[in-house]
Every structure is written in C-alpha cells, then in structure tokens.
Design an enzyme around this catalytic site. Structure first.
Site, PDB file in Angstrom:
ATOM      1  N   ASP A   9       0.900  -1.096  -0.374  1.00  0.00           N
ATOM      2  CA  ASP A   9       0.239  -0.167   0.053  1.00  0.00           C
ATOM      3  C   ASP A   9       0.894   1.195   0.331  1.00  0.00           C
ATOM      4  O   ASP A   9       1.943   1.091   0.202  1.00  0.00           O
ATOM      5  CB  ASP A   9      -0.364   0.255   1.618  1.00  0.00           C
ATOM      6  CG  ASP A   9      -1.777   1.446   1.186  1.00  0.00           C
ATOM      7  OD1 ASP A   9      -2.295   1.566   0.450  1.00  0.00           O
ATOM      8  OD2 ASP A   9      -1.520   1.630   2.444  1.00  0.00           O
ATOM      9  N   ASP A  11      -0.033   4.669   0.934  1.00  0.00           N
ATOM     10  CA  ASP A  11      -0.426   6.120   2.092  1.00  0.00           C
ATOM     11  C   ASP A  11      -0.541   5.457   3.350  1.00  0.00           C
ATOM     12  O   ASP A  11      -0.569   4.408   4.401  1.00  0.00           O
ATOM     13  CB  ASP A  11      -1.438   6.579   2.002  1.00  0.00           C
ATOM     14  CG  ASP A  11      -1.965   7.578   0.414  1.00  0.00           C
ATOM     15  OD1 ASP A  11      -0.757   8.118  -0.360  1.00  0.00           O
ATOM     16  OD2 ASP A  11      -2.403   7.340  -0.084  1.00  0.00           O
TER      17      ASP A  11
HETATM   18  C1  BG6 Z   1      -5.326   5.672  -0.050  1.00  0.00           C
HETATM   19  C2  BG6 Z   1      -5.866   6.381   1.130  1.00  0.00           C
HETATM   20  O1  BG6 Z   1      -4.825   5.210  -0.640  1.00  0.00           O
HETATM   21  O2  BG6 Z   1      -6.119   6.263  -1.385  1.00  0.00           O
HETATM   22  C3  BG6 Z   1      -7.189   6.803   0.775  1.00  0.00           C
HETATM   23  O3  BG6 Z   1      -6.297   5.306   2.138  1.00  0.00           O
HETATM   24  C4  BG6 Z   1      -7.570   7.895  -0.254  1.00  0.00           C
HETATM   25  O4  BG6 Z   1      -7.184   8.213   2.716  1.00  0.00           O
HETATM   26  C5  BG6 Z   1      -7.632   7.570  -1.298  1.00  0.00           C
HETATM   27  O5  BG6 Z   1      -9.387   8.569  -0.019  1.00  0.00           O
HETATM   28  C6  BG6 Z   1      -7.913   8.313  -2.515  1.00  0.00           C
HETATM   29  O6  BG6 Z   1      -6.422   9.102  -2.399  1.00  0.00           O
HETATM   30  P1  BG6 Z   1      -7.142   9.954  -3.585  1.00  0.00           P
HETATM   31  O7  BG6 Z   1      -5.367  10.683  -3.878  1.00  0.00           O
HETATM   32  O8  BG6 Z   1      -6.924   9.230  -4.922  1.00  0.00           O
HETATM   33  O9  BG6 Z   1      -7.896  11.352  -3.392  1.00  0.00           O
HETATM   34 MG    MG Z   2      -2.598   3.467   3.474  1.00  0.00          MG
END
Ligand code: BG6
Ligand code: MG
Length: 225
Positions: A9, A11
């Site tokens: 993963d 984030d």
């Molecule tokens: C995930 C995060 O990796 O990505 C979420 O944990 C986030 O919090 C999701 O909403 C979507 O991210 P983005 O950058 O497309 O808005």
């Molecule tokens: Mg994560």
C-alpha cells in the site's frame, strides 16, 4: 512455496501521506459544517476519494444534502488541498526502512508491486524517487471497489504474474488488511488495531527483509503441517 512478490500500500506504509489526506478532508468537511477526528479518519484509510466523501457526509448526517455535481466539487476541493500539501514531500519523506527494504527485495529477485487506490500514487512515487523500484503498479482509475474488497490486490498480483498465495501484502489500514486476506495473500499490518493481519508490526522500522522472510517461512511451514 516460494515468496514471489511483495505488494505495498502507499499512503501510511511508504510515506506519511495518510495524515495529509486527513488534513485536507477535515478542511473541506469543516466548510460544510462537519467535524471529525483522527479516530473517525481510520475508517477513511484505503477508501477511494468519492467513497470517503460519502462516509464523511453520512458521519455528519448530510448524506442527502448534496447532489452529484456538488459532491464532485467537494472532492475536487479536497484533492486540490491534498495536492498542495504534497509540495512538502521530498525524497526524504520515505518512512523509516522503506528504501532499504525495497533494495533488499530487489536484490532477492522478488517482484515489487503497488496496490494503492489513490489516483495520486504515480506522482507520489515519482516525487519520492522510487518509481523505478516497482515492477507493477495497479491502476487506481480502473478499480471499481475500494478496500476491503480484494480487487486492487488481485489486480497487482495479475500485473506481476504471480498467484496471490505467492505474495505478501503490506498495509496500515484495517480495510487494507481485510483486502489482502480476502485476496488469499499473507498480510502484514503496520500500526495499531490490525490484529487480523498475519503479522502485526508497530512501525516500518521493524519491516525488514529478514522479518518478511521469517514470517513467510513460518506461515508456509504452518500450512504444510
Ligand atoms: C488511499 C488512502 O490510499 O487513497 C485514502 O488511504 C484516499 O485515504 C485514497 O482517500 C484515494 O486517494 P486520492 O489521492 O485518489 O484521493
Ligand atoms: Mg494506507
């Protein structure tokens, strides 16, 4: 059984952008009179942008208050704030031990994949200077279901040409660990509240290649017996 891939993963595992997502959503939510804390934010980890908005509106009792166009505008606003905050990211923003781990996995000839539902993932990998370390990154724009659905981990396995039972997935979110388990992979959870992970670690500092291979060996021995 040989370990053939490690799928990350992004984030909260590779870099601390989970907190930046929280700050951006909190600001947008405040503008529409919804407040939430970091405990509620746990439920947004691993959840796509539009699904996160849906959960925030439900949390604030405002599910029916915004039409599709207004929801899109709120999501755009959140993303603008989030992307602005990414300006603080540099090659030094990798979480402890991640750079070394990526190098060790590569040295062991094991494939490296990414399973992030973030549409910003490619840009973040470039900023961190680790894009080339990945053999395959699942394309978040082609994923229909957020974690805990296993879709993105299965897409990463398919892109790497490995079976799920030949791979380890690494997550910081409860929904993410569920997704890895549902995909039929071995799961490693980083942080608290992840007792459903096959291996739970406190931080990425503990996430070494030795720790992953020990985990893999112990689980495959268990399966055989
Ligand atoms: C995930 C995060 O990796 O990505 C979420 O944990 C986030 O919090 C999701 O909403 C979507 O991210 P983005 O950058 O497309 O808005
Ligand atoms: Mg994560």
């Amino acid at each position: 059984m040989t370990l053939n891939a490690v799928i990350f993963d992004l984030d909260g595992v590779i870099t601390d952008t989970a907190h930046l997502h929280f700050l951006a959503w909190r600001e947008v939510a405040m503008e529409i009179g919804i407040t939430f804390d970091e405990a509620f934010n746990e439920q947004l980890k691993g959840i796509s942008r539009m699904d996160s908005l849906q959960r925030i509106l439900r949390h604030g009792g405002k599910e029916g208050a915004f039409d599709h166009k207004q929801r899109m505008a709120l999501a755009v606003k959140k993303n603008e704030l989030y992307v602005q905050s990414l300006a603080s990211l540099t090659q030094a923003s990798l979480l402890p031990g991640i750079r070394e781990l990526l190098m060790e996995i590569r040295r062991a000839n094991v494939k490296i994949g990414l399973a992030s539902v973030s549409l910003n993932a490619p840009r973040i990998l470039h900023t961190l200077g680790i894009h080339a370390a990945f053999d395959f990154c699942a394309d978040a724009s082609r994923i229909a279901r957020s974690k805990p659905d296993p879709e993105i981990f299965l897409a990463a396995c398919a892109g790497l040409h490995v079976r799920p039972d030949e791979a380890i997935g690494i997550e910081d979110a409860s929904a993410g660990v569920e997704a890895i388990n549902a995909a039929g992979m071995l799961s490693v959870g980083i942080g608290p509240g992840l007792g459903h992970a096959g291996l739970q670690l406190h931080s990425t500092r503990e996430l070494t290649w030795e720790c992953l291979t020990d985990f893999w060996t112990s689980r495959t021995v268990l399966k055989r017996n």
